[in-house]
Write a protein that holds these residues in place. Sequence first.
Motif, mmCIF file in Angstrom:
data_model
loop_
_atom_site.group_PDB
_atom_site.id
_atom_site.type_symbol
_atom_site.label_atom_id
_atom_site.label_comp_id
_atom_site.label_asym_id
_atom_site.label_seq_id
_atom_site.Cartn_x
_atom_site.Cartn_y
_atom_site.Cartn_z
ATOM 1 N N ALA A 33 0.770 -1.236 0.004
ATOM 2 C CA ALA A 33 0.010 0.008 0.110
ATOM 3 C C ALA A 33 1.060 1.386 0.027
ATOM 4 O O ALA A 33 0.315 2.227 -0.555
ATOM 5 N N GLY A 34 2.082 1.236 0.689
ATOM 6 C CA GLY A 34 3.083 2.343 0.584
ATOM 7 C C GLY A 34 3.311 2.499 -0.810
ATOM 8 O O GLY A 34 3.661 3.818 -0.890
ATOM 9 N N PHE A 35 3.913 1.677 -1.333
ATOM 10 C CA PHE A 35 4.326 1.550 -2.790
ATOM 11 C C PHE A 35 3.231 2.167 -3.829
ATOM 12 O O PHE A 35 3.372 3.111 -4.472
ATOM 13 N N VAL A 36 1.909 2.004 -3.637
ATOM 14 C CA VAL A 36 0.806 2.541 -4.322
ATOM 15 C C VAL A 36 0.531 3.856 -4.020
ATOM 16 O O VAL A 36 0.339 4.745 -5.057
ATOM 17 N N SER A 37 0.718 4.164 -2.735
ATOM 18 C CA SER A 37 0.697 5.657 -2.522
ATOM 19 C C SER A 37 1.820 6.580 -3.035
ATOM 20 O O SER A 37 1.230 7.473 -3.709
ATOM 21 N N ILE A 38 2.923 5.906 -2.890
ATOM 22 C CA ILE A 38 4.100 6.784 -3.564
ATOM 23 C C ILE A 38 4.118 6.923 -5.188
ATOM 24 O O ILE A 38 4.090 7.844 -5.804
ATOM 25 N N LEU A 39 3.557 5.867 -5.569
ATOM 26 C CA LEU A 39 3.515 5.612 -7.262
ATOM 27 C C LEU A 39 2.294 6.496 -7.521
ATOM 28 O O LEU A 39 2.123 7.127 -8.712
ATOM 29 N N HIS A 40 1.094 6.739 -6.790
ATOM 30 C CA HIS A 40 0.146 7.327 -6.970
ATOM 31 C C HIS A 40 0.529 8.735 -7.274
ATOM 32 O O HIS A 40 -0.122 9.516 -8.201
ATOM 33 N N ARG A 41 1.331 9.539 -6.388
ATOM 34 C CA ARG A 41 2.078 10.706 -6.375
ATOM 35 C C ARG A 41 2.757 10.984 -7.626
ATOM 36 O O ARG A 41 2.663 12.019 -8.175
ATOM 37 N N ILE A 42 3.670 10.043 -7.904
ATOM 38 C CA ILE A 42 4.470 9.955 -8.967
ATOM 39 C C ILE A 42 3.680 10.180 -10.301
ATOM 40 O O ILE A 42 3.973 10.935 -11.194
ATOM 41 N N TRP A 96 1.165 4.709 -18.642
ATOM 42 C CA TRP A 96 1.377 4.144 -17.370
ATOM 43 C C TRP A 96 0.641 4.922 -16.212
ATOM 44 O O TRP A 96 -0.023 4.689 -15.217
ATOM 45 N N GLY A 97 1.216 6.404 -16.203
ATOM 46 C CA GLY A 97 0.765 7.280 -15.176
ATOM 47 C C GLY A 97 -0.763 7.402 -15.215
ATOM 48 O O GLY A 97 -1.280 7.447 -14.014
ATOM 49 N N TYR A 98 -1.316 7.486 -16.483
ATOM 50 C CA TYR A 98 -2.773 7.697 -16.264
ATOM 51 C C TYR A 98 -3.363 6.444 -15.790
ATOM 52 O O TYR A 98 -4.445 6.598 -14.784
ATOM 53 N N LEU A 99 -2.949 5.265 -16.099
ATOM 54 C CA LEU A 99 -3.731 4.072 -15.632
ATOM 55 C C LEU A 99 -3.519 3.707 -14.388
ATOM 56 O O LEU A 99 -4.683 3.385 -13.321
ATOM 57 N N HIS A 100 -2.219 4.151 -13.821
ATOM 58 C CA HIS A 100 -1.985 3.714 -12.450
ATOM 59 C C HIS A 100 -2.753 4.791 -11.472
ATOM 60 O O HIS A 100 -3.243 4.473 -10.612
ATOM 61 N N HIS A 101 -2.766 6.016 -11.820
ATOM 62 C CA HIS A 101 -3.399 7.036 -11.334
ATOM 63 C C HIS A 101 -4.972 6.907 -11.241
ATOM 64 O O HIS A 101 -5.616 6.933 -10.236
ATOM 65 N N PHE A 102 -5.474 6.359 -12.333
ATOM 66 C CA PHE A 102 -6.871 6.212 -12.404
ATOM 67 C C PHE A 102 -7.248 4.820 -11.440
ATOM 68 O O PHE A 102 -8.254 4.959 -10.448
ATOM 69 N N ILE A 103 -6.631 3.920 -11.652
ATOM 70 C CA ILE A 103 -6.725 2.624 -10.636
ATOM 71 C C ILE A 103 -6.596 2.897 -9.327
ATOM 72 O O ILE A 103 -7.418 2.703 -8.258
ATOM 73 N N ALA A 104 -5.506 3.521 -8.840
ATOM 74 C CA ALA A 104 -5.315 3.664 -7.265
ATOM 75 C C ALA A 104 -6.379 4.950 -6.964
ATOM 76 O O ALA A 104 -6.756 4.652 -5.766
ATOM 77 N N GLY A 105 -6.788 5.762 -7.885
ATOM 78 C CA GLY A 105 -7.831 6.650 -7.204
ATOM 79 C C GLY A 105 -9.029 5.836 -7.094
ATOM 80 O O GLY A 105 -9.811 6.263 -5.967
ATOM 81 N N VAL A 106 -9.477 5.151 -7.934
ATOM 82 C CA VAL A 106 -10.606 4.200 -7.835
ATOM 83 C C VAL A 106 -10.655 3.313 -6.516
ATOM 84 O O VAL A 106 -11.589 3.292 -5.623
ATOM 85 N N ARG A 107 -9.551 2.789 -6.329
ATOM 86 C CA ARG A 107 -9.233 1.853 -4.970
ATOM 87 C C ARG A 107 -9.225 3.013 -3.833
ATOM 88 O O ARG A 107 -10.065 2.533 -2.609
ATOM 89 N N GLY A 122 -6.125 -3.814 2.482
ATOM 90 C CA GLY A 122 -5.492 -2.683 1.953
ATOM 91 C C GLY A 122 -4.205 -3.285 1.199
ATOM 92 O O GLY A 122 -3.962 -2.803 0.069
ATOM 93 N N ARG A 123 -3.789 -4.306 1.653
ATOM 94 C CA ARG A 123 -2.781 -5.111 0.987
ATOM 95 C C ARG A 123 -3.057 -5.615 -0.399
ATOM 96 O O ARG A 123 -2.541 -5.797 -1.436
ATOM 97 N N SER A 124 -4.384 -6.717 -0.240
ATOM 98 C CA SER A 124 -4.632 -7.157 -1.570
ATOM 99 C C SER A 124 -4.979 -6.009 -2.416
ATOM 100 O O SER A 124 -5.002 -6.228 -3.941
ATOM 101 N N SER A 125 -5.767 -4.996 -2.273
ATOM 102 C CA SER A 125 -6.322 -4.045 -3.185
ATOM 103 C C SER A 125 -5.156 -3.211 -3.513
ATOM 104 O O SER A 125 -4.964 -2.974 -4.943
ATOM 105 N N ALA A 126 -3.676 -3.391 -2.821
ATOM 106 C CA ALA A 126 -2.652 -2.569 -3.526
ATOM 107 C C ALA A 126 -1.925 -3.411 -4.309
ATOM 108 O O ALA A 126 -1.664 -2.938 -5.453
#
Length: 148
Positions: A33-42, A96-107, A122-126
Amino acid sequence: MTDISSSTTTKQRPVYRNINIFTDVRTYRLPAAGFVSILHRISGLLMFLLLPFVIWMLDTSLSTEISFDVFKNAFVAGLGPVPGVLVKLVTLALIWGYLHHFIAGVRHLWMDATHSVSKEQGRSSAVLTLSLSVLLTLVLGAKLFGLY
């Protein structure tokens, strides 16, 4: 009268401290979940920085038939000194930026709406977010590079 806090039978609470960037960053294990959070910002920063490129692509692809040919040739021959492969790689990063940001935003919206968040959810959704964004990027990247 004995002091309960000094008793050896009571369990000590874990001590949490900040991570030192110079000494602890190599040994600290970040959860998914920490990786997803950091990658969401990136990914959000990446999309913001590439916004002029997105506007150029939209304008060039929709203006005229001649400008659309310029748009298509940018991916083959490049743009001036920039080779076409680099244009494709920047586009792939944008995908990649759009897809990750969209999917993480939906999460995040799902977690906020349901209020049913546990450590395992949280771990499984990440992990699902990471795998979906990479899988969809690979599929669209294969199309971008002409593999199908």
